[in-house]
Design a protein around this motif. Structure first.
Motif, PDB file in Angstrom:
ATOM      1  N   CYS A  38      -2.784   5.910   4.484  1.00  0.00           N
ATOM      2  CA  CYS A  38      -3.284   3.842   6.198  1.00  0.00           C
ATOM      3  C   CYS A  38      -3.090   4.793   6.885  1.00  0.00           C
ATOM      4  O   CYS A  38      -2.634   5.934   7.319  1.00  0.00           O
ATOM      5  N   ASP A  89       0.605  15.206  -4.253  1.00  0.00           N
ATOM      6  CA  ASP A  89       1.695  14.140  -3.685  1.00  0.00           C
ATOM      7  C   ASP A  89       2.363  14.420  -2.892  1.00  0.00           C
ATOM      8  O   ASP A  89       2.596  13.589  -2.445  1.00  0.00           O
ATOM      9  N   LYS A  95       1.062   8.392   5.015  1.00  0.00           N
ATOM     10  CA  LYS A  95       1.495   7.523   3.939  1.00  0.00           C
ATOM     11  C   LYS A  95       2.416   7.161   4.055  1.00  0.00           C
ATOM     12  O   LYS A  95       3.496   7.670   4.603  1.00  0.00           O
ATOM     13  N   HIS A 114       2.495   4.162  -8.613  1.00  0.00           N
ATOM     14  CA  HIS A 114       2.544   3.875  -6.977  1.00  0.00           C
ATOM     15  C   HIS A 114       4.521   4.124  -6.953  1.00  0.00           C
ATOM     16  O   HIS A 114       4.716   4.089  -5.883  1.00  0.00           O
ATOM     17  N   ASN A 172       0.236  -1.465   0.047  1.00  0.00           N
ATOM     18  CA  ASN A 172      -0.213   0.191   0.493  1.00  0.00           C
ATOM     19  C   ASN A 172       0.965   1.390   0.206  1.00  0.00           C
ATOM     20  O   ASN A 172       0.812   2.619   0.716  1.00  0.00           O
ATOM     21  N   ASP A 220       1.717  -1.600 -10.613  1.00  0.00           N
ATOM     22  CA  ASP A 220       2.204  -0.523  -9.274  1.00  0.00           C
ATOM     23  C   ASP A 220       3.177   0.589 -10.293  1.00  0.00           C
ATOM     24  O   ASP A 220       3.899   1.447  -9.190  1.00  0.00           O
ATOM     25  N   ASN A 232      -0.495   5.066  -0.372  1.00  0.00           N
ATOM     26  CA  ASN A 232      -2.274   5.065  -0.360  1.00  0.00           C
ATOM     27  C   ASN A 232      -1.870   5.638   1.085  1.00  0.00           C
ATOM     28  O   ASN A 232      -1.690   5.076   2.470  1.00  0.00           O
TER      29      ASN A 232
END
Length: 400
Positions: free
Chosen positions: A226, A329, A279, A301, A221, A298, A224
């Motif tokens: 979290c 970002d 993140k 990412h 992840n 991915d 992402n």
């Protein structure tokens, strides 16, 4: 040995200053090699072998020195009077109450002290209290893409080298490994050492299986949002019950061991840090591939992860930006001021380009804004936002 010129220059600039030089970073990122490079520099500039005292506490030859009194007595007995002595203590967190030895050696008039550690706790607690204002940290990381390219001898294109960089590993020791099986063995050794020595043993973690599950979840992840509660809920849904407090404790241990980095969120309109929604990014994509396999889907990412680490290398504090209901970002705050970055694997489709530009266009100040992509297109501007190839940016000088 791969030249780590930027880190080496920092040590050279700090030579003989009244500060303890503390090099921190994940295991196998090159801290010991940096010391060897610096010691070679000292010898080539008039320092004798006798003036250099170097101890690696992971070497069993120094097992009897694993307490502060022993190491202090050992070093003190080898100091040459009326000359500067350069003392290198590698992986010093292995020494019981090392802070006392560091403080006592620091106050010697003829000692220039250098230490390394693979855990952020090195600079917390007693050491921070005892040596407040008397040390400087040099945060070291695995190879940047620019360092990785400079260490290559083949004739691959830059895009091919980037593919190798993200698929293999940025750890210096991986450069010479061509076999996939041997690379997995190498990364397995690093991963298990970090987990068992820097996390399980240091933080007295009993459920190693749960720790491994959380690490895998975090690696899967990257980029992402979290939270401890979200992670606990996701694990519970797969039959692994764990409390949010335990997740928080494990995350803290992971970031302290430098296997994972946290990026907090900042509300650009409200001008405040947000209490939740962090993140996380992994220290090396190779470790992620070792655990999860190479996930080509991915790419965005992974690029975001690599850009985040590069911004840290360049001396920035890095945050995730919130603008209304949109997100930027990265907000990078450094010596040159504030810069905004949006990162995407490709923006060739107009809808994707418009989506990536939208949040940057919502920012009302006049700080620089960049859109970094893997598209092999010439640089261009969109309403003051500069779109450039991410690989060109990774290979540029920090001020470019």
């Amino acid at each position: 040995m791969i030249a780590r010129d930027e880190y080496l220059q920092k040590l050279i600039d700090l030579r003989d200053t009244d500060l303890i030089k503390v090099v921190t970073g994940i295991r196998r990122c090159g801290k010991s090699t940096l010391f060897k490079l610096y010691q070679d520099y000292l010898k080539s500039n008039g320092v004798s072998n006798e003036q250099i005292i170097s101890i690696n506490f992971e070497d069993l030859a120094y097992e009897e020195l694993l307490n502060y009194r022993s190491i202090y007595d050992h070093v003190k007995s080898r100091l040459i009077s009326e000359k500067m002595n350069y003392v290198f203590l590698d992986e010093i967190q292995a020494v019981d109450q090392f802070q006392k030895a560091a403080d006592s050696l620091y106050i010697q008039d003829n000692v220039d002290l250098y230490i390394t550690g693979s855990n952020a706790s090195l600079l917390s607690g007693d050491l921070a209290t005892l040596l407040s204002g008397r040390y400087v940290e040099i945060a070291m990381m695995p190879l940047s893409f620019k360092e990785y390219v400079s260490a290559q001898t083949d004739k691959s294109s830059i895009s091919e080298l980037y593919s190798k960089y993200r698929k293999n590993s940025s750890f210096p020791g991986a450069i010479e490994i061509s076999s996939h099986g041997k690379l997995r063995e190498y990364l397995s050794g690093i991963y298990n050492t970090i987990v068992l020595k820097d996390i399980v043993a240091r933080y007295n973690i009993q459920d190693v299986s749960m720790l491994d599950s959380i690490i895998r979840f975090m690696f899967d992840n990257i980029g992402n949002v979290c939270s401890s509660r979200k992670i606990a809920g996701a694990l519970a849904s797969s039959g692994r019950k764990v409390s949010a407090n335990t997740v928080e404790r494990y995350l803290s241990a992971m970031t302290s061991s430098y296997i994972l980095y946290q990026a907090r969120r900042y509300d650009l309109k409200g001008k405040q840090y947000l209490a939740s929604g962090e993140k996380y990014y992994v220290a090396d994509i190779g470790l992620r591939n070792y655990l999860l396999g190479d996930k080509a889907a991915d790419l965005g990412h992974i690029l975001e992860n690599i850009v985040f680490l590069e911004l840290l290398r360049r001396g920035n504090d890095v945050y995730i930006g919130k603008v209304g209901n949109s997100e930027v970002d990265f907000i990078a705050v450094g010596e040159e001021g504030t810069v905004y970055y949006q990162v995407a694997a490709t923006v060739r489709e107009e809808s994707t380009l418009n989506r990536e530009l939208a949040s940057l266009n919502m920012i009302q100040d006049h700080n620089p804004k960049y859109l970094l992509t893997l598209d092999d297109d010439p640089p261009m501007f969109h309403n003051g936002i500069r779109q450039i190839n991410a690989l060109d940016w990774l290979l540029s000088r920090p001020q470019d």
